[in-house]
Scaffold this motif. Structure first.
Motif, short mmCIF file in Angstrom:
data_model
loop_
_atom_site.label_atom_id
_atom_site.label_comp_id
_atom_site.label_asym_id
_atom_site.label_seq_id
_atom_site.Cartn_x
_atom_site.Cartn_y
_atom_site.Cartn_z
N GLU A 1 -2.85 18.82 4.54
CA GLU A 1 -2.30 18.19 3.35
C GLU A 1 -3.35 17.22 2.84
O GLU A 1 -4.39 17.03 3.45
CB GLU A 1 -1.01 17.46 3.66
CG GLU A 1 -1.20 16.27 4.58
CD GLU A 1 0.06 15.48 4.81
OE1 GLU A 1 0.38 14.64 3.97
OE2 GLU A 1 0.71 15.70 5.83
N SER A 2 -3.07 16.66 1.72
CA SER A 2 -3.95 15.65 1.14
C SER A 2 -3.16 14.36 1.04
O SER A 2 -1.95 14.38 0.85
CB SER A 2 -4.40 16.13 -0.24
OG SER A 2 -5.22 15.19 -0.85
N LEU A 3 -3.83 13.25 1.20
CA LEU A 3 -3.19 11.93 1.07
C LEU A 3 -3.89 11.13 -0.01
O LEU A 3 -5.11 11.19 -0.15
CB LEU A 3 -3.33 11.13 2.37
CG LEU A 3 -2.51 11.51 3.57
CD1 LEU A 3 -2.85 10.60 4.74
CD2 LEU A 3 -1.04 11.40 3.27
N ILE A 4 -3.10 10.37 -0.74
CA ILE A 4 -3.65 9.33 -1.60
C ILE A 4 -3.13 8.02 -1.04
O ILE A 4 -1.92 7.86 -0.83
CB ILE A 4 -3.21 9.49 -3.07
CG1 ILE A 4 -3.71 10.82 -3.63
CG2 ILE A 4 -3.70 8.30 -3.90
CD1 ILE A 4 -3.16 11.14 -5.01
N ILE A 5 -4.03 7.12 -0.75
CA ILE A 5 -3.68 5.81 -0.21
C ILE A 5 -4.16 4.79 -1.22
O ILE A 5 -5.35 4.72 -1.52
CB ILE A 5 -4.35 5.58 1.16
CG1 ILE A 5 -3.89 6.66 2.15
CG2 ILE A 5 -4.06 4.18 1.68
CD1 ILE A 5 -4.62 6.66 3.47
N VAL B 1 0.87 -1.17 0.00
CA VAL B 1 0.00 0.00 0.00
C VAL B 1 0.91 1.22 0.00
O VAL B 1 1.81 1.33 0.84
CB VAL B 1 -0.92 0.03 1.24
CG1 VAL B 1 -1.70 1.33 1.31
CG2 VAL B 1 -1.87 -1.17 1.23
N LEU B 2 0.70 2.12 -0.95
CA LEU B 2 1.49 3.35 -1.04
C LEU B 2 0.70 4.50 -0.46
O LEU B 2 -0.52 4.61 -0.67
CB LEU B 2 1.85 3.65 -2.48
CG LEU B 2 2.72 2.61 -3.18
CD1 LEU B 2 2.98 3.01 -4.62
CD2 LEU B 2 4.04 2.42 -2.46
N VAL B 3 1.39 5.37 0.27
CA VAL B 3 0.79 6.58 0.81
C VAL B 3 1.53 7.76 0.18
O VAL B 3 2.75 7.89 0.34
CB VAL B 3 0.90 6.63 2.35
CG1 VAL B 3 0.31 7.93 2.88
CG2 VAL B 3 0.22 5.42 2.98
N VAL B 4 0.79 8.58 -0.56
CA VAL B 4 1.36 9.77 -1.19
C VAL B 4 0.87 10.98 -0.41
O VAL B 4 -0.34 11.20 -0.31
CB VAL B 4 0.93 9.88 -2.68
CG1 VAL B 4 1.53 11.12 -3.31
CG2 VAL B 4 1.33 8.62 -3.45
N HIS B 5 1.81 11.75 0.15
CA HIS B 5 1.48 12.98 0.88
C HIS B 5 1.60 14.13 -0.11
O HIS B 5 2.65 14.32 -0.71
CB HIS B 5 2.49 13.24 2.01
CG HIS B 5 2.61 12.13 2.98
ND1 HIS B 5 3.57 11.15 2.89
CD2 HIS B 5 1.90 11.84 4.09
CE1 HIS B 5 3.45 10.31 3.90
NE2 HIS B 5 2.43 10.71 4.65
N ILE B 6 0.54 14.91 -0.26
CA ILE B 6 0.55 16.06 -1.17
C ILE B 6 0.44 17.31 -0.31
O ILE B 6 -0.52 17.47 0.45
CB ILE B 6 -0.59 15.97 -2.19
CG1 ILE B 6 -0.49 14.66 -2.97
CG2 ILE B 6 -0.57 17.19 -3.12
CD1 ILE B 6 -1.69 14.34 -3.80
N TYR B 7 1.43 18.18 -0.45
CA TYR B 7 1.51 19.37 0.38
C TYR B 7 1.14 20.62 -0.42
O TYR B 7 1.44 20.69 -1.61
CB TYR B 7 2.94 19.55 0.92
CG TYR B 7 3.43 18.35 1.67
CD1 TYR B 7 2.98 18.10 2.96
CD2 TYR B 7 4.33 17.46 1.11
CE1 TYR B 7 3.42 17.00 3.68
CE2 TYR B 7 4.79 16.35 1.82
CZ TYR B 7 4.33 16.13 3.09
OH TYR B 7 4.77 15.04 3.79
#
Length: 157
Positions: free
Chosen positions: A72-76, A53-59
């Motif tokens: 922030e926003s996250l894509i999981i 599972v990848l967690v992308v933190h978008i700032y």
């Protein structure tokens, strides 16, 4: 092994996007619930590349950004080979090809912030690099673990 610069090709994720704040314990609970929900529908996600599972933190791109104070926003999600339709409540996301600083955090998950702090506030500056507003990590549920971190970067000319 210390930080190194790598190039990652564009890739796609099927999963969920949610706003969060790293400091808020309730939102950490939502992240854990989202990871659990994603894992529960894992078998219905087509063309998965692996089980990570990848967690992308978008700032937000702003001066003096502090992930402990600013949203922030996250894509999981799971990486997939192609953008076929996933389960109805998931989204499809593309992460563009980019250069990254790659580093492995080893140790307590509660100390993960120290690795991010070192990379963002010391290593990037010393190497004349600046972040592009997002990073990603491979999710690991264990409290003591290795966490692979990649921060999207560009070089200061």
């Amino acid at each position: 092994m210390g930080p190194k610069i790598i190039k990652k090709k564009s890739f796609q994720l099927i999963g969920y996007r949610l706003p969060t704040n790293l400091y808020d314990e309730q939102e950490r609970e939502v992240i854990q619930q989202t990871v659990s929900r994603l894992k529960s529908i894992s078998e219905s996600i087509p063309n998965k590349v692996g089980q990570d599972v990848l967690v992308v933190h978008i700032y937000p791109m702003m001066e003096q950004f502090n992930p402990f104070k600013s949203k922030e926003s996250l894509i999981i999600g799971y990486e997939v080979e192609s953008m076929n339709n996933g389960p109805d409540d998931t989204g499809l996301y593309t992460i563009e090809e980019n250069m990254y600083v790659n580093c492995k955090h080893t140790g307590s998950k509660s100390d993960l912030y120290k690795t991010y702090d070192f990379l963002y506030n010391k290593w990037l500056q010393e190497n004349r690099l600046f972040p592009l507003g997002y990073d990603l990590e491979v999710w690991n549920d264990k409290s003591e673990s290795n966490v692979d971190i990649c921060i999207a970067i560009n070089k200061i000319s």
